[in-house]
Scaffold this motif. Structure first.
Motif, mmCIF file in Angstrom:
data_model
loop_
_atom_site.group_PDB
_atom_site.id
_atom_site.type_symbol
_atom_site.label_atom_id
_atom_site.label_comp_id
_atom_site.label_asym_id
_atom_site.label_seq_id
_atom_site.Cartn_x
_atom_site.Cartn_y
_atom_site.Cartn_z
ATOM 1 N N LYS A 153 0.837 -1.200 0.000
ATOM 2 C CA LYS A 153 0.000 0.000 0.000
ATOM 3 C C LYS A 153 0.875 1.254 0.000
ATOM 4 C CE LYS A 153 -3.580 2.418 2.648
ATOM 5 N NZ LYS A 153 -4.416 2.399 3.883
ATOM 6 N N CYS A 154 0.525 2.205 -0.850
ATOM 7 C CA CYS A 154 1.224 3.495 -0.889
ATOM 8 C C CYS A 154 0.681 4.373 0.237
ATOM 9 C CB CYS A 154 1.003 4.174 -2.239
ATOM 10 S SG CYS A 154 1.725 5.841 -2.340
ATOM 11 N N GLU A 155 1.570 4.837 1.108
ATOM 12 C CA GLU A 155 1.140 5.679 2.226
ATOM 13 C C GLU A 155 0.764 7.078 1.760
ATOM 14 O OE1 GLU A 155 0.578 4.575 5.193
ATOM 15 O OE2 GLU A 155 1.245 2.569 4.591
ATOM 16 N N ALA A 156 1.194 7.466 0.557
ATOM 17 C CA ALA A 156 0.903 8.808 0.050
ATOM 18 C C ALA A 156 -0.500 8.900 -0.541
ATOM 19 C CB ALA A 156 1.941 9.208 -0.995
ATOM 20 N N CYS A 157 -0.867 7.928 -1.392
ATOM 21 C CA CYS A 157 -2.168 8.021 -2.067
ATOM 22 C C CYS A 157 -3.122 6.875 -1.729
ATOM 23 C CB CYS A 157 -1.965 8.084 -3.584
ATOM 24 S SG CYS A 157 -1.397 6.537 -4.334
ATOM 25 N N GLY A 158 -2.636 5.862 -1.012
ATOM 26 C CA GLY A 158 -3.506 4.765 -0.603
ATOM 27 C C GLY A 158 -3.668 3.657 -1.622
ATOM 28 N N TYR A 159 -2.985 3.763 -2.763
ATOM 29 C CA TYR A 159 -3.112 2.740 -3.806
ATOM 30 C C TYR A 159 -2.386 1.458 -3.393
ATOM 31 C CZ TYR A 159 -2.840 0.513 -8.413
ATOM 32 O OH TYR A 159 -2.941 -0.366 -9.463
ATOM 33 N N HIS A 160 -2.991 0.316 -3.696
ATOM 34 C CA HIS A 160 -2.387 -0.971 -3.394
ATOM 35 C C HIS A 160 -1.631 -1.476 -4.627
ATOM 36 C CE1 HIS A 160 -5.340 -0.766 -0.111
ATOM 37 N NE2 HIS A 160 -4.538 -1.591 0.533
ATOM 38 N N ASN A 161 -0.321 -1.464 -4.571
ATOM 39 C CA ASN A 161 0.531 -1.869 -5.685
ATOM 40 C C ASN A 161 0.752 -3.380 -5.663
ATOM 41 O OD1 ASN A 161 1.930 0.860 -6.849
ATOM 42 N ND2 ASN A 161 1.535 1.037 -4.646
ATOM 43 N N VAL A 162 0.465 -4.021 -6.773
ATOM 44 C CA VAL A 162 0.626 -5.477 -6.886
ATOM 45 C C VAL A 162 1.808 -5.760 -7.819
ATOM 46 C CG1 VAL A 162 -0.455 -7.651 -7.554
ATOM 47 C CG2 VAL A 162 -1.843 -5.829 -6.510
ATOM 48 N N ALA A 163 2.856 -6.403 -7.277
ATOM 49 C CA ALA A 163 4.116 -6.583 -8.007
ATOM 50 C C ALA A 163 4.081 -7.785 -8.947
ATOM 51 C CB ALA A 163 5.274 -6.710 -7.028
ATOM 52 N N GLY A 164 3.173 -7.752 -9.911
ATOM 53 C CA GLY A 164 3.073 -8.802 -10.913
ATOM 54 C C GLY A 164 3.069 -8.213 -12.309
ATOM 55 N N LEU A 165 3.549 -8.972 -13.297
ATOM 56 C CA LEU A 165 3.613 -8.468 -14.671
ATOM 57 C C LEU A 165 2.253 -8.064 -15.204
ATOM 58 C CD1 LEU A 165 6.222 -10.731 -16.500
ATOM 59 C CD2 LEU A 165 6.325 -8.256 -16.164
ATOM 60 N N ASN A 166 1.222 -8.765 -14.782
ATOM 61 C CA ASN A 166 -0.134 -8.454 -15.242
ATOM 62 C C ASN A 166 -0.795 -7.367 -14.401
ATOM 63 O OD1 ASN A 166 0.035 -10.435 -17.253
ATOM 64 N ND2 ASN A 166 -0.708 -12.029 -15.857
ATOM 65 N N HIS A 167 0.001 -6.782 -13.484
ATOM 66 C CA HIS A 167 -0.546 -5.756 -12.591
ATOM 67 C C HIS A 167 0.328 -4.495 -12.658
ATOM 68 C CE1 HIS A 167 -3.419 -8.682 -10.926
ATOM 69 N NE2 HIS A 167 -2.411 -9.539 -10.979
ATOM 70 N N ASP A 168 1.077 -4.207 -11.592
ATOM 71 C CA ASP A 168 1.780 -2.930 -11.505
ATOM 72 C C ASP A 168 3.300 -3.035 -11.562
ATOM 73 O OD1 ASP A 168 -0.739 -1.517 -10.942
ATOM 74 O OD2 ASP A 168 -0.626 -2.495 -8.988
#
Length: 326
Positions: free
Chosen positions: A252-267
């Motif tokens: 989770k990004c503490e700045a904007c709240g976005y949940h980053n998913v470390a997969g090629l098909n994601h983020d």
């Protein structure tokens, strides 16, 4: 799943035959050095008992990871947190780790194996790689140092325990077998195992896997772990990945709240910043240490189809990569 045991069961399992080297503690003929070594050994036994009796030790082997040494320091997963599921006491029948290069994959499976053999009597583990050089490297450069440098070595092995490249025995009658299967599986036949660890599975013929798993046909445990690094999109590890829960590390990004998913098909690609890992949405630095696993296949679908638990460990979530600006 592995059966849960209470603390007394786990402790006694660990200590089968382990007190033997210190049986002469009260020997009046013992030299001062022998008496001191025996006293130190008994003190170590008590430390091990305390660690294994802790509440946390019922769920994971991590409370006793300090008994191992890595480069002279107590072994821990502080910088290798994505591998924590590998150390859980209760595991599914099949587990997959699809890893990037240089993420401590081999170190983690070696440490997990030594701790499991130390804490469970009569456990037979089999490690299989495609090539002879790979299995020799795993046994000699990873497992052997963990055994020889362990704080608990005096209660783990003695001179009567076989310590060869292809077989490592422990005082509690557990053992680790090492073999390889590239062109055929003949040399693996005949080994009786409770647990098979397939390493560098991306280079292994997927038709060999069920044949090798027959080594566990007489076991009530029957666990399989697959680890490797995909080189292409058409290999055994990708075949296994598509039959898994496809777990990705989410931060989770503490700045904007976005949940980053470390997969090629994601983020994943958008998370690669100039100096460190960043939020795919706002481009601010994020801290994967604060992340968690997110399985992209729903539990209901996994349970219905018997999918294995799959974990993707890319370089970008490992501190040795994103905290190193070089």
């Amino acid at each position: 799943n592995m059966d849960h045991k209470d603390s007394s069961d786990i402790t006694s399992s660990f200590l089968v035959n382990a007190g033997a080297p210190f049986a002469d503690t009260q020997d009046p003929d013992a030299t001062p050095q022998e008496a001191e070594e025996a006293a130190d050994g008994l003190d170590l036994l008590n430390q091990v008992k305390d660690a294994l009796s802790s509440k946390d030790a019922m769920e994971t082997l991590l409370p006793v990871s300090w008994l191992l040494r890595l480069r002279g320091k107590p072994y821990e997963l502080k910088d290798h947190f994505p591998f924590e599921p590998l150390f859980k006491r209760s595991l599914p029948k099949r587990t997959l780790y699809k890893c990037g290069r240089q993420v401590a994959k081999t170190t983690s499976i070696a440490a997990s194996g030594v701790l499991r053999c130390a804490t469970q009597s009569y456990l037979s583990m089999l490690y299989v790689t495609p090539l002879s050089t790979q299995i020799r490297r795993l046994s000699s450069l990873y497992v052997k140092p963990f055994v020889n440098q362990a704080v608990m070595k005096p209660i783990l092995v003695d001179q009567q325990c076989a310590q060869t490249v292809f077989l490592r025995e422990f005082l509690n009658s557990s053992m680790m077998h090492f073999s390889f299967a590239f062109l055929d599986v003949e040399r693996v036949r005949g080994i009786m195992a409770d647990w098979v660890n397939f390493d560098e599975v991306q280079d292994m013929d997927h038709e060999f896997i069920p044949i090798i798993q027959e080594c566990m046909s007489a076991s009530t445990l029957g666990l399989s772990t697959y680890t490797g690094t995909p080189k292409t999109l058409d290999n055994t590890i990708e075949f296994l990945w598509n039959d898994s829960s496809k777990g990705e590390w989410m931060t989770k990004c503490e700045a904007c709240g976005y949940h980053n998913v470390a997969g090629l098909n994601h983020d994943l690609l958008k998370m690669i910043g100039k100096d460190t890992v960043v939020c795919a949405k706002c481009d601010k630095p994020i801290v994967p240490r604060n992340g968690c696993w997110r399985h992209t296949v729903e539990p209901s679908r996994r349970n219905a189809s018997g999918l294995m638990l799959g974990y993707h460990v890319p370089q970008i979530v490992m501190p040795m990569h994103y905290e190193n600006k070089d």
